[in-house]
Motif scaffolding. Sequence first.
Motif, PDB file in Angstrom:
ATOM      1  N   MET A 251      36.189  29.911  51.636  1.00  0.00           N
ATOM      2  CA  MET A 251      36.346  28.457  51.701  1.00  0.00           C
ATOM      3  C   MET A 251      36.837  27.906  50.368  1.00  0.00           C
ATOM      4  SD  MET A 251      33.257  26.920  54.068  1.00  0.00           S
ATOM      5  CE  MET A 251      31.967  27.536  53.005  1.00  0.00           C
ATOM      6  N   THR A 252      36.392  28.492  49.270  1.00  0.00           N
ATOM      7  CA  THR A 252      36.877  28.051  47.959  1.00  0.00           C
ATOM      8  C   THR A 252      38.362  28.352  47.804  1.00  0.00           C
ATOM      9  OG1 THR A 252      34.675  28.485  47.035  1.00  0.00           O
ATOM     10  CG2 THR A 252      36.487  28.250  45.490  1.00  0.00           C
ATOM     11  N   ILE A 253      38.800  29.526  48.243  1.00  0.00           N
ATOM     12  CA  ILE A 253      40.224  29.872  48.165  1.00  0.00           C
ATOM     13  C   ILE A 253      41.056  28.926  49.028  1.00  0.00           C
ATOM     14  CG2 ILE A 253      41.913  31.670  48.688  1.00  0.00           C
ATOM     15  CD1 ILE A 253      39.806  33.736  47.982  1.00  0.00           C
ATOM     16  N   SER A 254      40.570  28.606  50.217  1.00  0.00           N
ATOM     17  CA  SER A 254      41.287  27.664  51.092  1.00  0.00           C
ATOM     18  C   SER A 254      41.365  26.286  50.462  1.00  0.00           C
ATOM     19  CB  SER A 254      40.587  27.593  52.447  1.00  0.00           C
ATOM     20  OG  SER A 254      40.575  28.858  53.085  1.00  0.00           O
ATOM     21  N   SER A 255      40.285  25.856  49.801  1.00  0.00           N
ATOM     22  CA  SER A 255      40.304  24.558  49.134  1.00  0.00           C
ATOM     23  C   SER A 255      41.304  24.532  47.986  1.00  0.00           C
ATOM     24  CB  SER A 255      38.898  24.227  48.622  1.00  0.00           C
ATOM     25  OG  SER A 255      38.878  22.979  47.981  1.00  0.00           O
ATOM     26  N   ILE A 256      41.430  25.653  47.251  1.00  0.00           N
ATOM     27  CA  ILE A 256      42.406  25.717  46.157  1.00  0.00           C
ATOM     28  C   ILE A 256      43.828  25.652  46.703  1.00  0.00           C
ATOM     29  CG2 ILE A 256      43.281  27.165  44.297  1.00  0.00           C
ATOM     30  CD1 ILE A 256      40.472  28.252  43.933  1.00  0.00           C
TER      31      ILE A 256
ATOM     32  N   SER B   2      25.222  43.809  48.386  1.00  0.00           N
ATOM     33  CA  SER B   2      26.632  44.157  48.230  1.00  0.00           C
ATOM     34  C   SER B   2      27.497  43.187  49.012  1.00  0.00           C
ATOM     35  CB  SER B   2      26.886  45.587  48.706  1.00  0.00           C
ATOM     36  OG  SER B   2      26.511  45.724  50.066  1.00  0.00           O
ATOM     37  N   VAL B   3      28.634  42.828  48.444  1.00  0.00           N
ATOM     38  CA  VAL B   3      29.536  41.856  49.047  1.00  0.00           C
ATOM     39  C   VAL B   3      30.933  42.442  49.108  1.00  0.00           C
ATOM     40  CG1 VAL B   3      28.185  39.849  48.314  1.00  0.00           C
ATOM     41  CG2 VAL B   3      29.967  40.767  46.813  1.00  0.00           C
ATOM     42  N   VAL B   4      31.774  41.853  49.934  1.00  0.00           N
ATOM     43  CA  VAL B   4      33.176  42.253  50.099  1.00  0.00           C
ATOM     44  C   VAL B   4      34.037  41.199  49.419  1.00  0.00           C
ATOM     45  CG1 VAL B   4      35.015  42.790  51.716  1.00  0.00           C
ATOM     46  CG2 VAL B   4      32.649  43.415  52.260  1.00  0.00           C
ATOM     47  N   VAL B   5      34.704  41.597  48.345  1.00  0.00           N
ATOM     48  CA  VAL B   5      35.528  40.660  47.580  1.00  0.00           C
ATOM     49  C   VAL B   5      36.914  40.596  48.200  1.00  0.00           C
ATOM     50  CG1 VAL B   5      36.468  40.116  45.312  1.00  0.00           C
ATOM     51  CG2 VAL B   5      34.224  41.211  45.501  1.00  0.00           C
ATOM     52  N   PRO B   6      37.405  39.416  48.553  1.00  0.00           N
ATOM     53  CA  PRO B   6      38.767  39.298  49.111  1.00  0.00           C
ATOM     54  C   PRO B   6      39.822  39.441  48.024  1.00  0.00           C
ATOM     55  CG  PRO B   6      37.754  37.141  48.959  1.00  0.00           C
ATOM     56  CD  PRO B   6      36.703  38.120  48.541  1.00  0.00           C
ATOM     57  N   LEU B   7      40.070  40.663  47.591  1.00  0.00           N
ATOM     58  CA  LEU B   7      40.985  40.907  46.479  1.00  0.00           C
ATOM     59  C   LEU B   7      42.400  40.463  46.811  1.00  0.00           C
ATOM     60  CD1 LEU B   7      41.563  42.134  43.706  1.00  0.00           C
ATOM     61  CD2 LEU B   7      41.807  44.357  44.821  1.00  0.00           C
ATOM     62  N   GLY B   8      42.863  40.779  48.017  1.00  0.00           N
ATOM     63  CA  GLY B   8      44.224  40.397  48.380  1.00  0.00           C
ATOM     64  C   GLY B   8      44.420  38.889  48.383  1.00  0.00           C
ATOM     65  N   SER B   9      43.447  38.147  48.868  1.00  0.00           N
ATOM     66  CA  SER B   9      43.569  36.684  48.885  1.00  0.00           C
ATOM     67  C   SER B   9      43.581  36.110  47.472  1.00  0.00           C
ATOM     68  CB  SER B   9      42.414  36.085  49.689  1.00  0.00           C
ATOM     69  OG  SER B   9      42.425  36.563  51.013  1.00  0.00           O
TER      70      SER B   9
ATOM     71  N   LEU C 251      44.659  37.660  44.672  1.00  0.00           N
ATOM     72  CA  LEU C 251      45.955  37.965  44.059  1.00  0.00           C
ATOM     73  C   LEU C 251      47.065  37.130  44.664  1.00  0.00           C
ATOM     74  CD1 LEU C 251      45.781  41.858  43.696  1.00  0.00           C
ATOM     75  CD2 LEU C 251      45.441  40.116  41.940  1.00  0.00           C
ATOM     76  N   ASP C 252      46.974  36.849  45.960  1.00  0.00           N
ATOM     77  CA  ASP C 252      47.959  35.982  46.598  1.00  0.00           C
ATOM     78  C   ASP C 252      47.902  34.581  46.015  1.00  0.00           C
ATOM     79  OD1 ASP C 252      49.954  35.236  48.314  1.00  0.00           O
ATOM     80  OD2 ASP C 252      48.609  34.829  50.001  1.00  0.00           O
ATOM     81  N   LEU C 253      46.703  34.091  45.768  1.00  0.00           N
ATOM     82  CA  LEU C 253      46.542  32.757  45.176  1.00  0.00           C
ATOM     83  C   LEU C 253      47.075  32.720  43.754  1.00  0.00           C
ATOM     84  CD1 LEU C 253      45.337  29.886  45.087  1.00  0.00           C
ATOM     85  CD2 LEU C 253      43.147  30.944  44.453  1.00  0.00           C
ATOM     86  N   SER C 254      46.751  33.726  42.956  1.00  0.00           N
ATOM     87  CA  SER C 254      47.238  33.732  41.570  1.00  0.00           C
ATOM     88  C   SER C 254      48.758  33.868  41.515  1.00  0.00           C
ATOM     89  CB  SER C 254      46.577  34.874  40.794  1.00  0.00           C
ATOM     90  OG  SER C 254      46.944  36.131  41.339  1.00  0.00           O
TER      91      SER C 254
ATOM     92  N   PRO D 251      45.023  50.266  41.058  1.00  0.00           N
ATOM     93  CA  PRO D 251      46.145  50.139  42.009  1.00  0.00           C
ATOM     94  C   PRO D 251      46.929  48.835  41.905  1.00  0.00           C
ATOM     95  CG  PRO D 251      44.225  51.060  43.099  1.00  0.00           C
ATOM     96  CD  PRO D 251      43.769  50.621  41.742  1.00  0.00           C
ATOM     97  N   VAL D 252      46.290  47.760  41.458  1.00  0.00           N
ATOM     98  CA  VAL D 252      46.982  46.465  41.369  1.00  0.00           C
ATOM     99  C   VAL D 252      47.110  46.009  39.925  1.00  0.00           C
ATOM    100  CG1 VAL D 252      46.279  45.734  43.676  1.00  0.00           C
ATOM    101  CG2 VAL D 252      44.778  45.272  41.738  1.00  0.00           C
ATOM    102  N   ALA D 253      46.840  46.889  38.973  1.00  0.00           N
ATOM    103  CA  ALA D 253      46.890  46.484  37.562  1.00  0.00           C
ATOM    104  C   ALA D 253      48.305  46.104  37.140  1.00  0.00           C
ATOM    105  CB  ALA D 253      46.346  47.604  36.676  1.00  0.00           C
ATOM    106  N   GLN D 254      49.300  46.842  37.595  1.00  0.00           N
ATOM    107  CA  GLN D 254      50.681  46.531  37.218  1.00  0.00           C
ATOM    108  C   GLN D 254      51.107  45.181  37.770  1.00  0.00           C
ATOM    109  OE1 GLN D 254      52.438  48.323  35.092  1.00  0.00           O
ATOM    110  NE2 GLN D 254      54.142  46.878  35.200  1.00  0.00           N
ATOM    111  N   THR D 255      50.661  44.847  38.968  1.00  0.00           N
ATOM    112  CA  THR D 255      50.981  43.533  39.548  1.00  0.00           C
ATOM    113  C   THR D 255      50.379  42.415  38.711  1.00  0.00           C
ATOM    114  OG1 THR D 255      51.043  44.520  41.748  1.00  0.00           O
ATOM    115  CG2 THR D 255      50.806  42.132  41.623  1.00  0.00           C
ATOM    116  N   ILE D 256      49.137  42.581  38.284  1.00  0.00           N
ATOM    117  CA  ILE D 256      48.494  41.568  37.454  1.00  0.00           C
ATOM    118  C   ILE D 256      49.209  41.441  36.116  1.00  0.00           C
ATOM    119  CG2 ILE D 256      46.330  40.939  36.331  1.00  0.00           C
ATOM    120  CD1 ILE D 256      44.849  42.347  38.570  1.00  0.00           C
ATOM    121  N   LEU D 257      49.621  42.574  35.531  1.00  0.00           N
ATOM    122  CA  LEU D 257      50.329  42.528  34.252  1.00  0.00           C
ATOM    123  C   LEU D 257      51.658  41.792  34.381  1.00  0.00           C
ATOM    124  CD1 LEU D 257      50.497  43.398  31.293  1.00  0.00           C
ATOM    125  CD2 LEU D 257      51.486  45.563  32.063  1.00  0.00           C
TER     126      LEU D 257
END
Length: 786
Positions: free
Chosen positions: A253-258, A333-340, A342-345, A401-407
């Motif tokens: 919900m926070t990602i949708s609000s952003i 334990s929680v499931v982090v929406p990593l793809g969402s 990175l899509d937002l950033s 696996p996604v470090a290069q994308t973040i860089l």
Amino acid sequence: MAYMAMSLHAVNHRLTNIPVKQLPPLASSLAASLSNCGELLSTPQSQKSKSESDNAVQVHKLMTRLTSLLQDRTVEGRWTAVVLVKALVEAGQWEILRGSEPFVRGLMGILAKPDPVATKKMSIITLTRIFHLTYQYPTLVREITTPSLPGFITAALNLISIKPSSEPVRKLKQNAPLVDVVLNAFAELIARHPTTFRPFTGQIHSVLQAIIGSTEPTYPEPILEIAQQLFVSLHNCAPKNTSGEEWKNACRMTISSIHATSSYVLRAVVEQWESVDPSLRQLSLPQNYSQEVGNGPDALGLGSWQGLPAGVNRLVVLLRMLSKFLKTATASSVVVPLGSILDLSARLNMVTYPSDGDIQANPQIGRAEREHLLTELPRIHVASLRLLVDLVKAFDDAILPVAQTILEQALWVFRAEKFSREVRAAVYDLVRVLLIHMGPCMTKQGVSSLTAVLRSCCHDLLPPSNNQTAAAEKPDPKSKSKSSQTTVNADSFLNPGLKPGRQLSSSPSFTDLKRAASELLVATLSHAPTELITPALRAEIDRTIIMTSDKNAMLASVLNPFTNMQGRGVSTSIMPFVARSYPAEMEVEALIRPRMPVLINGPGANGYSATDDDDEEAEEKTEAMLAPEPSTEASGFLKPSSTPSLHQDMMDVEMTPATSSPPLNKRSYAQEVEAQNPAHFVTTEGAQSKKVRVEPLETTKTPAQPSLGAASPATFTGTAAISVPSSSITATAAPQPVAPMTTSQPRAVAAAAQTTGDDDDDDDESDDEMPILNIDPDTDDEEEDE
């Protein structure tokens, strides 16, 4: 213990005899005295002796007096009681906590009275401390905390909000000075008592919505941070086994609000971003471009906002709250929406400040709003980069696996907005945490992409140069006289050193930027492949850390020296600068002079030199290796034969210890002579020549022997290391005269001569037969008579 008893007695005396109006100035000294009596207050009172009975009486007297002061009519008495109760429960631990129920009731009563803000704030802190200390004692939790905590939550909420009778939610008060204290108390207790807080989650959520979604007035940064942390912690109050799902829903919900807020804030430009989530593609709603930018209620239930500054503030607050989701501990334990995430950033970082002034603008939006948006982009990007930093820290090595994308996202923002100090600091922090994980596996192209960032680090660490300003103030000789007169600074003639000194003293110091730049250089030298850094860049980095005297960076440079991949030049090190800048530091001492293994600096230890002993040992080992015992079989040394077998020769040779004393016989003497005077063994055709290299011994002198290659069998008088058949030597051969030797030498020389002079004319005898040795000293005379 006697001192503590006296201090406790003095505290009781002051609380009893001093008027209540005069107690507040003494509250701090009385609390310090109680803290020093912790051993006495926490000791169980068995009352077996008179002293222990007196101590128990003093403790009971103190608790009774504080309970009465909590209910005192004067504000001074209640304030003093609150301060002393906190010091008493912290010093006494379980012994005082088990009787703290009257204290809790008195402190709860103060929250309902019209006392000053300081007294109520101290009461909330004291109650939170009591609930915190009782958590490790289940009995005290059941007797004190569980019955009192609901009343405390209600009283604390009443201090900062108003609850209408007809609505289940609360409305935050406009001027509530106790907001930060109440939210901090809730954030500390909610994870330990989630069941007790569960009925109040709706009321707390409504208060947090008002704080997070506020546009006017905006709350200070500490209040916003604790409100965001408490908002994330509300998932602990979910029913059993559903806290993880509650956390995930709140995060989405926070990602949708952003995203909803970004659609309105970024409407002045045409976005090139396209989400991979089909639900987000349909999120864009029709907007009225003729009105001021604004948004209504969103997925989190936050209030509406109007104007671009309010929209940017809302976007930054939501990005920081999303970071809190990654930093706050969870109950399960929680499931982090990593793809969402990175899509937002990616969406936020793709809209950058145009470097050439050209931007794909929305023609339906005016120029003023577009320029205003461009000035606010650095704030948005700083919050987005901070979110990525927390993401990398949360995932640790799993982020590879996604470090290069973040860089790549960080480099986009840096190339476009490196003029902003906040953006540079955020990029430095993000690249630093990425290098810790992906640095060792980076390629040459990846390291080269960081060249601009690393050069910017060096520029930010160095102080501003005065040469540029001096060059700017120096008039151009080719210009006209009128123009040069207008550009000359008259003050520079009066005081030439005024301008440089004023520049250095007035240059601002950006602590956060310098800290981020320094840490990035350390991470680069420690984790990135140093052989892939260009020599020019490495020289600039080393020069910068030398000028700034950064200890961590200098140590990182020394531990990771520059290596020339082309094999040219000599490897350089800044070790002398480290030793000169930090001569008393333990790290530098251990780096320059390591003590493992222990090194002895003196010429010797315990009165003897270890070097001489080592040399003697080496000599003895060399003698033992190069002086084999003669074989017991006749190998036909001077007799023509086929190539000898290497295996048989090695099996026939027996190694003798160098330390054992050899027996006085022919074989031992022959061995010594051969070891002292090595001969060049000559074999016939097909045999290989073997040459033994030994150092001559200084203790024993032997006569010079002719070489076997030059001497004939008739004149050979040397002693071989192995037995020689007598058929190869004439029977009339006489020994050569030798120099006088020691007592044991004549017998050995005679034995050697007998060995070489025995007559064996029988050709039918076997070569393998062992010759008979006679150690009689008259052997030579008998042979001549025969």
